[in-house]
Scaffold this active site. Structure first.
Site, PDB file in Angstrom:
ATOM      1  N   GLU A 142      35.784  48.484  39.005  1.00 14.37           N
ATOM      2  CA  GLU A 142      36.226  47.508  40.314  1.00 14.37           C
ATOM      3  C   GLU A 142      37.201  46.525  39.906  1.00 14.37           C
ATOM      4  OE1 GLU A 142      35.415  47.898  43.399  1.00 14.37           O
ATOM      5  OE2 GLU A 142      33.963  49.493  43.207  1.00 14.37           O
ATOM      6  N   THR A 163      41.757  43.518  30.599  1.00 13.64           N
ATOM      7  CA  THR A 163      42.845  43.032  31.343  1.00 13.64           C
ATOM      8  C   THR A 163      42.870  41.557  30.545  1.00 13.64           C
ATOM      9  OG1 THR A 163      42.879  41.581  33.309  1.00 13.64           O
ATOM     10  CG2 THR A 163      40.853  42.179  32.909  1.00 13.64           C
ATOM     11  N   ASP A 164      44.239  40.863  30.659  1.00 13.71           N
ATOM     12  CA  ASP A 164      44.354  39.518  30.460  1.00 13.71           C
ATOM     13  C   ASP A 164      43.682  38.539  30.973  1.00 13.71           C
ATOM     14  OD1 ASP A 164      45.825  39.796  32.737  1.00 13.71           O
ATOM     15  OD2 ASP A 164      47.757  39.053  31.907  1.00 13.71           O
ATOM     16  N   GLU A 165      43.093  39.035  32.287  1.00 14.98           N
ATOM     17  CA  GLU A 165      42.225  38.020  32.978  1.00 14.98           C
ATOM     18  C   GLU A 165      41.230  37.435  32.337  1.00 14.98           C
ATOM     19  OE1 GLU A 165      41.944  38.472  37.110  1.00 14.98           O
ATOM     20  OE2 GLU A 165      43.684  39.424  37.382  1.00 14.98           O
ATOM     21  N   TYR A 180      35.509  39.079  38.864  1.00 16.02           N
ATOM     22  CA  TYR A 180      36.117  40.371  38.263  1.00 16.02           C
ATOM     23  C   TYR A 180      36.025  40.235  36.806  1.00 16.02           C
ATOM     24  CZ  TYR A 180      40.106  43.128  36.458  1.00 16.02           C
ATOM     25  OH  TYR A 180      40.769  43.996  35.850  1.00 16.02           O
ATOM     26  N   LYS A 214      34.678  41.910  33.267  1.00 15.07           N
ATOM     27  CA  LYS A 214      35.518  42.605  32.333  1.00 15.07           C
ATOM     28  C   LYS A 214      35.159  41.967  30.926  1.00 15.07           C
ATOM     29  CE  LYS A 214      38.205  45.273  32.924  1.00 15.07           C
ATOM     30  NZ  LYS A 214      37.972  46.895  32.773  1.00 15.07           N
ATOM     31  N   ASN A 268      49.427  42.416  34.371  1.00 17.23           N
ATOM     32  CA  ASN A 268      49.617  42.959  35.787  1.00 17.23           C
ATOM     33  C   ASN A 268      50.610  44.114  35.739  1.00 17.23           C
ATOM     34  OD1 ASN A 268      48.751  40.043  36.569  1.00 17.23           O
ATOM     35  ND2 ASN A 268      48.908  41.059  38.505  1.00 17.23           N
ATOM     36  N   ASP A 316      44.243  29.555  49.805  1.00 16.97           N
ATOM     37  CA  ASP A 316      44.530  30.021  48.433  1.00 16.97           C
ATOM     38  C   ASP A 316      43.084  30.893  47.996  1.00 16.97           C
ATOM     39  OD1 ASP A 316      45.596  30.312  46.078  1.00 16.97           O
ATOM     40  OD2 ASP A 316      45.665  28.084  45.357  1.00 16.97           O
ATOM     41  N   ARG A 317      43.285  31.796  47.174  1.00 10.27           N
ATOM     42  CA  ARG A 317      42.126  32.522  46.527  1.00 10.27           C
ATOM     43  C   ARG A 317      41.315  31.489  45.762  1.00 10.27           C
ATOM     44  NH1 ARG A 317      44.090  37.021  42.359  1.00 10.27           N
ATOM     45  NH2 ARG A 317      44.028  38.317  44.131  1.00 10.27           N
TER      46      ARG A 317
HETATM   47  P1  NAD Z   1      41.682  51.014  40.297  1.00  5.62           P
HETATM   48  O1  NAD Z   1      40.934  50.316  41.211  1.00  5.62           O
HETATM   49  O2  NAD Z   1      43.318  51.635  41.196  1.00  5.62           O
HETATM   50  O3  NAD Z   1      40.900  52.513  39.974  1.00  5.62           O
HETATM   51  C1  NAD Z   1      39.507  52.199  39.441  1.00  5.62           C
HETATM   52  C2  NAD Z   1      39.251  53.660  39.338  1.00  5.62           C
HETATM   53  O4  NAD Z   1      37.807  53.793  38.943  1.00  5.62           O
HETATM   54  C3  NAD Z   1      39.147  54.401  40.790  1.00  5.62           C
HETATM   55  O5  NAD Z   1      39.478  55.718  40.657  1.00  5.62           O
HETATM   56  C4  NAD Z   1      37.587  54.547  41.215  1.00  5.62           C
HETATM   57  O6  NAD Z   1      37.299  55.328  41.925  1.00  5.62           O
HETATM   58  C5  NAD Z   1      36.789  54.443  39.778  1.00  5.62           C
HETATM   59  N1  NAD Z   1      35.423  53.714  39.857  1.00  5.62           N
HETATM   60  C6  NAD Z   1      35.235  52.704  40.036  1.00  5.62           C
HETATM   61  N2  NAD Z   1      33.904  52.385  40.093  1.00  5.62           N
HETATM   62  C7  NAD Z   1      33.273  53.697  39.424  1.00  5.62           C
HETATM   63  C8  NAD Z   1      32.048  54.156  38.926  1.00  5.62           C
HETATM   64  N3  NAD Z   1      31.055  53.387  39.164  1.00  5.62           N
HETATM   65  N4  NAD Z   1      32.227  55.380  38.399  1.00  5.62           N
HETATM   66  C9  NAD Z   1      33.044  55.990  38.237  1.00  5.62           C
HETATM   67  N5  NAD Z   1      34.338  55.630  38.645  1.00  5.62           N
HETATM   68  C10 NAD Z   1      34.499  54.502  39.256  1.00  5.62           C
HETATM   69  O7  NAD Z   1      41.995  50.349  38.839  1.00  5.62           O
HETATM   70  P2  NAD Z   1      43.308  50.210  38.088  1.00  5.62           P
HETATM   71  O8  NAD Z   1      44.219  49.170  38.661  1.00  5.62           O
HETATM   72  O9  NAD Z   1      43.661  51.608  37.877  1.00  5.62           O
HETATM   73  O10 NAD Z   1      42.675  49.678  36.746  1.00  5.62           O
HETATM   74  C11 NAD Z   1      42.145  50.458  35.722  1.00  5.62           C
HETATM   75  C12 NAD Z   1      41.741  49.746  34.779  1.00  5.62           C
HETATM   76  O11 NAD Z   1      42.783  48.928  34.167  1.00  5.62           O
HETATM   77  C13 NAD Z   1      40.494  48.803  34.966  1.00  5.62           C
HETATM   78  O12 NAD Z   1      39.309  48.890  34.247  1.00  5.62           O
HETATM   79  C14 NAD Z   1      41.070  47.527  35.092  1.00  5.62           C
HETATM   80  O13 NAD Z   1      40.390  46.455  34.886  1.00  5.62           O
HETATM   81  C15 NAD Z   1      42.267  47.659  34.068  1.00  5.62           C
HETATM   82  N6  NAD Z   1      43.517  46.912  34.397  1.00  5.62           N
HETATM   83  C16 NAD Z   1      44.061  46.767  35.388  1.00  5.62           C
HETATM   84  C17 NAD Z   1      45.589  46.175  35.440  1.00  5.62           C
HETATM   85  C18 NAD Z   1      46.268  46.253  36.638  1.00  5.62           C
HETATM   86  O14 NAD Z   1      47.294  45.516  36.883  1.00  5.62           O
HETATM   87  N7  NAD Z   1      46.087  47.259  37.524  1.00  5.62           N
HETATM   88  C19 NAD Z   1      45.945  45.296  34.380  1.00  5.62           C
HETATM   89  C20 NAD Z   1      45.010  45.423  33.267  1.00  5.62           C
HETATM   90  C21 NAD Z   1      43.814  46.062  33.164  1.00  5.62           C
HETATM   91  O1  DAU Z   2      46.454  40.784  35.106  1.00  2.00           O
HETATM   92  C1  DAU Z   2      45.622  41.875  35.295  1.00  2.00           C
HETATM   93  C2  DAU Z   2      45.239  42.135  36.588  1.00  2.00           C
HETATM   94  O2  DAU Z   2      46.056  42.064  37.547  1.00  2.00           O
HETATM   95  C3  DAU Z   2      44.180  43.105  36.554  1.00  2.00           C
HETATM   96  O3  DAU Z   2      43.224  43.115  35.666  1.00  2.00           O
HETATM   97  C4  DAU Z   2      43.648  43.390  37.923  1.00  2.00           C
HETATM   98  O4  DAU Z   2      42.646  44.620  38.020  1.00  2.00           O
HETATM   99  C5  DAU Z   2      44.650  43.480  38.916  1.00  2.00           C
HETATM  100  O5  DAU Z   2      44.402  43.495  40.295  1.00  2.00           O
HETATM  101  C6  DAU Z   2      45.691  42.213  38.972  1.00  2.00           C
HETATM  102  O6  DAU Z   2      44.944  40.956  39.207  1.00  2.00           O
HETATM  103  P1  DAU Z   2      45.630  39.904  40.323  1.00  2.00           P
HETATM  104  O7  DAU Z   2      44.691  39.154  41.037  1.00  2.00           O
HETATM  105  O8  DAU Z   2      46.654  39.096  39.473  1.00  2.00           O
HETATM  106  O9  DAU Z   2      46.603  40.954  41.296  1.00  2.00           O
HETATM  107  P2  DAU Z   2      46.583  40.859  42.767  1.00  2.00           P
HETATM  108  O10 DAU Z   2      47.882  41.905  43.041  1.00  2.00           O
HETATM  109  O11 DAU Z   2      45.592  40.897  43.410  1.00  2.00           O
HETATM  110  O12 DAU Z   2      47.314  39.605  43.005  1.00  2.00           O
HETATM  111  C7  DAU Z   2      48.670  39.227  42.344  1.00  2.00           C
HETATM  112  C8  DAU Z   2      48.852  37.726  42.587  1.00  2.00           C
HETATM  113  O13 DAU Z   2      49.629  37.714  43.999  1.00  2.00           O
HETATM  114  C9  DAU Z   2      47.867  36.792  42.569  1.00  2.00           C
HETATM  115  O14 DAU Z   2      48.380  35.523  41.812  1.00  2.00           O
HETATM  116  C10 DAU Z   2      47.537  36.636  43.983  1.00  2.00           C
HETATM  117  C11 DAU Z   2      48.544  36.758  44.630  1.00  2.00           C
HETATM  118  N1  DAU Z   2      48.385  37.582  45.927  1.00  2.00           N
HETATM  119  C12 DAU Z   2      47.748  38.640  46.225  1.00  2.00           C
HETATM  120  C13 DAU Z   2      47.666  39.364  47.389  1.00  2.00           C
HETATM  121  C14 DAU Z   2      46.728  40.675  47.371  1.00  2.00           C
HETATM  122  C15 DAU Z   2      49.048  36.879  47.324  1.00  2.00           C
HETATM  123  O15 DAU Z   2      49.534  35.700  47.059  1.00  2.00           O
HETATM  124  N2  DAU Z   2      48.599  37.639  48.321  1.00  2.00           N
HETATM  125  C16 DAU Z   2      48.086  38.664  48.577  1.00  2.00           C
HETATM  126  O16 DAU Z   2      48.051  39.352  49.580  1.00  2.00           O
END
Ligand code: NAD
Ligand code: DAU
Length: 357
Positions: free
Chosen positions: A91, A135-137, A160, A164, A189, A288-289
């Site tokens: 998630e 993630t860097d988070e 979240y 992680k 990100n 804000d979040r």
């Molecule tokens: P995403 O939400 O787009 O995709 C997640 C996938 O995991 C989906 O296909 C979903 O169906 C599957 N999934 C969720 N729960 C599951 C479960 N219980 N069993 C099997 N499959 C399940 O996520 P993303 O953005 O592609 O991120 C992928 C990974 O990379 C994550 O672990 C996230 O923490 C990490 N990550 C993401 C970012 C980013 O910017 N998106 C950055 C750094 C790390």
């Molecule tokens: O840093 C890596 C992470 O980046 C990943 O681990 C996460 O899975 C990925 O979702 C992402 O997290 P963020 O919270 O940084 O991403 P998001 O796109 O939700 O938001 C980016 C920034 O924009 C954050 O500061 C919140 C802000 N935001 C986001 C949304 C959805 C807004 O201001 N408005 C919005 O509607």
């Protein structure tokens, strides 16, 4: 079927999500000598249509399995003789973790534990590599200066990132205690094609094209360090093959920008490509979040020096290509918008109505 003709039988978890599908689209044709098994439960974020280009490849299989279901996962490991995992299933959306953390604990912690247990079991009979994609988070929030490195302390601020971080700790412990061959990557990100439109960039693009409000949280001065998804996938490929067991690798794009500047850039790019606008007029500052991390920035020196990784896409090029991709794939974008998503958006959006530009 005798799978052993493939020396590496790799379970890619979460392969139908944003990064997972970009990764499979690049690895499956690149490594015909490996078998790839996409293990994904297809939550709202998983979309098999992302994988159309490889769905009939000989070395690619899909298994609809929830990583929280240990028995089903074990069947899958036995069926293919899996001997490596690239673990992306999670998630992944911070806002959802605030409104409903339970699923994050289940998938991100218990699911990772299940995979580690199976890796430990399988590792008794032969080599087994476990690549945990994180993630860097996990490092929390930076002030105005400084960078996260592999040595930064863990200070997660959202359910979240805490889930992680828990998974990262479990992965480390399985290496220290059981000698499991693990590598972990902590990336900033990502942006690019196939990202679910609850995340900042695709959400803003969709809304801006439709003339809907662009909800910027707080004062819009939070900073993220953006990396093009193909560059992340390239780094994952390198670390999976050449990362040192037990090490972690921080990955980032050195592209720091405030959310407000980024949303304005997206608006200007759309104005250029489509005419009309200015779409900046659609920006609305909203509540804000909670626990919103102020700044992320990665020092990626280790992966650069030790594995020779460098991002290939400039931010300008990556953003332009990304905007164009979403314009060309409006049908894909709309296909993501399920009833579940609209209900989620409606449930949460009312928390965030304050002020306007
Ligand atoms: P995403 O939400 O787009 O995709 C997640 C996938 O995991 C989906 O296909 C979903 O169906 C599957 N999934 C969720 N729960 C599951 C479960 N219980 N069993 C099997 N499959 C399940 O996520 P993303 O953005 O592609 O991120 C992928 C990974 O990379 C994550 O672990 C996230 O923490 C990490 N990550 C993401 C970012 C980013 O910017 N998106 C950055 C750094 C790390
Ligand atoms: O840093 C890596 C992470 O980046 C990943 O681990 C996460 O899975 C990925 O979702 C992402 O997290 P963020 O919270 O940084 O991403 P998001 O796109 O939700 O938001 C980016 C920034 O924009 C954050 O500061 C919140 C802000 N935001 C986001 C949304 C959805 C807004 O201001 N408005 C919005 O509607």
């Amino acid at each position: 079927m005798d799978w052993t003709r493939y020396p590496r039988r790799i379970a890619v978890t979460g392969g139908a999500g944003f990064i997972g599908s970009n990764l499979l689209l690049s690895l499956v044709p690149k490594y015909p000598e490996y078998l790839f098994i996409n293990i994904d439960s297809l939550t709202y974020a998983g979309n098999l249509a992302n994988l159309k280009a490889i769905e009939t490849a000989d070395n690619y299989y899909f298994e609809k399995v929830n990583i929280c279901d240990f028995a089903a996962l074990r069947d899958c490991f036995e069926k293919y003789g899996i001997n490596a995992v690239i673990h992306l299933a999670a998630e992944s959306h911070v806002d959802r973790s605030i409104s409903g953390p339970a699923e994050f604990i289940n998938t991100n912690i218990v699911g990772t534990f299940n995979l580690l247990e199976l890796a430990r079991e399988s590792g008794k009979t032969g080599p087994f590599r476990f690549h945990h994609v994180s993630t860097d988070e996990v490092y929390g929030s930076l002030g105005e200066t400084g960078y996260f490195t592999e040595e930064s302390s863990f200070r997660p601020n959202s359910p979240y990132s805490a889930s992680k971080a828990s998974a990262d700790h479990l992965v480390r412990a399985y290496h220290k205690t059981y000698g499991l061959d693990v590598v972990t990557t902590n990336c900033s990100n990502n942006y690019g094609p196939l990202q679910f439109p609850e995340k900042l960039i695709p959400l803003m693009l969709r809304n801006a094209v439709a003339g809907l409000p662009l909800p910027v949280y707080g004062d819009g001065m939070n900073v993220r360090d953006w990396l093009y998804v193909a560059d992340h996938c390239q780094a994952l490929d390198l670390v999976f093959h050449s990362g040192i067991a037990g090490k972690t690798y921080a990955i980032g794009g050195h592209n720091e920008i405030t959310n407000l500047e980024l949303v304005k850039l997206l608006c200007r790019t759309l104005d250029d490509l489509l005419g009309g606008g200015p779409r900046e007029n659609l920006i609305r500052f909203v509540q804000d979040r909670p626990g919103h991390d102020r700044r992320y920035a990665i020092d990626a020196s280790r992966i650069q020096k030790e594995l020779g990784w460098r991002p290939e896409h400039s931010f300008e090029q990556g953003i332009r290509e990304t905007v164009q991709w979403y314009l060309d794939h409006a049908d894909w974008l709309e296909s993501c918008i399920s009833g579940e998503y609209l209900q989620y958006y409606a449930r949460n959006y009312h928390h965030r109505t304050a002020g306007s530009t």
